[in-house]
Design a protein around this motif. Structure first.
Motif, PDB file in Angstrom:
ATOM      1  N   GLU A 107      36.840  34.923  34.349  1.00 10.48           N
ATOM      2  CA  GLU A 107      36.457  34.354  35.644  1.00 10.48           C
ATOM      3  C   GLU A 107      37.691  33.982  36.474  1.00 10.48           C
ATOM      4  O   GLU A 107      37.673  34.091  37.705  1.00 10.48           O
TER       5      GLU A 107
ATOM      6  N   ARG B 264      35.356  42.592  34.540  1.00  9.68           N
ATOM      7  CA  ARG B 264      35.403  41.442  35.435  1.00  9.68           C
ATOM      8  C   ARG B 264      34.493  41.670  36.639  1.00  9.68           C
ATOM      9  O   ARG B 264      33.823  40.748  37.122  1.00  9.68           O
TER      10      ARG B 264
ATOM     11  N   ASN C 177      31.681  43.290  36.856  1.00 11.64           N
ATOM     12  CA  ASN C 177      30.230  43.252  36.656  1.00 11.64           C
ATOM     13  C   ASN C 177      29.782  42.117  35.736  1.00 11.64           C
ATOM     14  O   ASN C 177      28.634  42.063  35.314  1.00 11.64           O
ATOM     15  N   MET C 178      30.681  41.185  35.444  1.00 12.53           N
ATOM     16  CA  MET C 178      30.370  40.143  34.471  1.00 12.53           C
ATOM     17  C   MET C 178      29.239  39.222  34.914  1.00 12.53           C
ATOM     18  O   MET C 178      28.578  38.601  34.070  1.00 12.53           O
ATOM     19  N   ASN C 179      28.984  39.112  36.216  1.00 10.97           N
ATOM     20  CA  ASN C 179      27.937  38.217  36.700  1.00 10.97           C
ATOM     21  C   ASN C 179      26.566  38.869  36.778  1.00 10.97           C
ATOM     22  O   ASN C 179      25.582  38.195  37.110  1.00 10.97           O
ATOM     23  N   GLU C 180      26.495  40.171  36.497  1.00 14.58           N
ATOM     24  CA  GLU C 180      25.193  40.824  36.436  1.00 14.58           C
ATOM     25  C   GLU C 180      24.399  40.273  35.252  1.00 14.58           C
ATOM     26  O   GLU C 180      24.967  39.939  34.211  1.00 14.58           O
ATOM     27  N   GLU C 181      23.101  40.186  35.402  1.00 16.74           N
ATOM     28  CA  GLU C 181      22.276  39.545  34.374  1.00 16.74           C
ATOM     29  C   GLU C 181      22.438  40.195  33.004  1.00 16.74           C
ATOM     30  O   GLU C 181      22.552  39.498  31.984  1.00 16.74           O
TER      31      GLU C 181
ATOM     32  N   GLN D  52      25.629  39.009  31.551  1.00 18.45           N
ATOM     33  CA  GLN D  52      25.550  37.608  31.161  1.00 18.45           C
ATOM     34  C   GLN D  52      24.821  37.443  29.829  1.00 18.45           C
ATOM     35  O   GLN D  52      25.155  36.557  29.030  1.00 18.45           O
TER      36      GLN D  52
END
Length: 331
Positions: A252, A298, A300-304, A307
């Motif tokens: 992050e 980094r 696409n790390m926030n895609e469900e 996660q």
């Protein structure tokens, strides 16, 4: 990811339907390799499988991530006469003799994450670490624009998981990336501070260094700390392995570029299920089951779906909002 969650759901139903009565309850023990966050997630899968089967279980952590310590612990557990043991060996050879002893005493041994040097176990649930290393190398090469120098950081040369990840990484680079030079590998065992010091030294000795590959969560954190200390987080590509609060936070913050993420919850869940089925007379075929891994970027790390891989316990718990088959039967 959907296929993996579906597999876990199917296993939950299998273990839940295979729940045992108090008279049939078994003592199944899990001995992790160490105390890192990864092992807590494996243990969570193991414990959830026991809960789904209506059973208690034991998780006994070694005091140190050292083969000699784990060997002594394994013999202590064998002497307590459990019904089955789930083991994650620190490395291959030292754990052979106690595993043989357990099997000779009719205590089935199920392996997770790492193999021993013989076939003295029922079956194993783990990542194909050679393939995982190659996956990491492929992403690293893309980020390096297929040229430059990369240095590798690992835990122990006696760890088969470390050795296989390094093998997969280096073989991919040798076969596909002639302009990428692997400078070498440094080992730091369970000492994160040593890893940080080594990384600082490598940065100083190699001003043209372009990238770092860290083969586990300890090395990812140690290398990431060094990059922050040296103000190099923006210009050195860091590829890591495994997800915990620290490694995800480093991603992050823009220090870690990607993580190769395993399926530790699934390892623990499957291993308990295999132990239970063996004790009930349905021993699975001797095999090594690849539980899979994914490269999380980094970007696409926030895609469900990503996660779910980075924080599996936050999402796996959603699978348990409905009553288990045993709960329904007893209500």
């Amino acid at each position: 990811m959907k296929r993996i969650l579906a597999t876990v759901l199917a296993l939950m139903m299998m273990v839940g339907c295979a729940s045992v009565s108090a008279e049939e309850s078994y003592d199944i023990v899990f001995i992790p390799k160490g105390v890192a966050d990864f092992w807590s997630i494996v243990a969570a899968g193991f414990e959830q499988a026991a809960k789904d089967a209506g059973m208690d279980c034991r998780v006994i952590y070694p005091t140190k991530e050292e083969a000699a310590v784990q060997v002594d612990l394994l013999y202590d557990v064998i002497n307590s006469q459990p019904d089955a043991i789930v083991l994650s060996p620190v490395n291959a050879d030292p754990l052979v003799a106690p595993s043989q002893t357990a099997m000779e005493e009719n205590i089935p041994v199920i392996l997770v994450d790492t193999l021993i040097g013989t076939d003295d176990y029922v079956n194993a649930y783990m990542t194909d670490n050679v393939a995982a290393g190659a996956m990491a190398a492929e992403e690293m090469a893309r980020l390096m624009n297929y040229e430059g120098a990369v240095h590798l950081f690992a835990g122990s040369p006696a760890s088969t998981a470390n050795v296989d990840r390094l093998k997969g990484f280096e073989e991919y680079m040798a076969a596909n990336c002639p302009k990428i030079k692997v400078l070498g590998t440094l080992y730091s065992e369970a000492d994160i501070n040593l890893c940080t010091t080594q990384t600082v030294d490598v940065l100083s000795a190699n001003p043209d260094l372009k990238a770092i590959f860290a083969v586990d969560e300890v090395r990812t954190s140690g290398c990431g700390t060094a990059l922050i200390q040296q103000g190099r987080g923006d210009d050195i590509i860091l590829g890591g392995f495994d997800a915990n609060n620290d490694t995800v936070a480093l991603m992050e913050e823009g220090v870690v570029n990607f993580l190769t993420v395993q399926q530790p919850f699934q390892m623990g869940y499957l291993a308990f299920g295999a132990a239970l089925e063996t004790l009930k007379g349905n021993q699975p075929e001797h095999s090594i089951v690849d539980t899979g891994c994914t490269v999380v970027l980094r970007e696409n790390m926030n895609e469900e779906e990503m996660q779910k891989l980075l924080f599996p316990l936050n999402y796996i718990c959603l699978l348990y909002t409905s009553p288990s088959p045993r709960d329904v039967e007893e209500s």
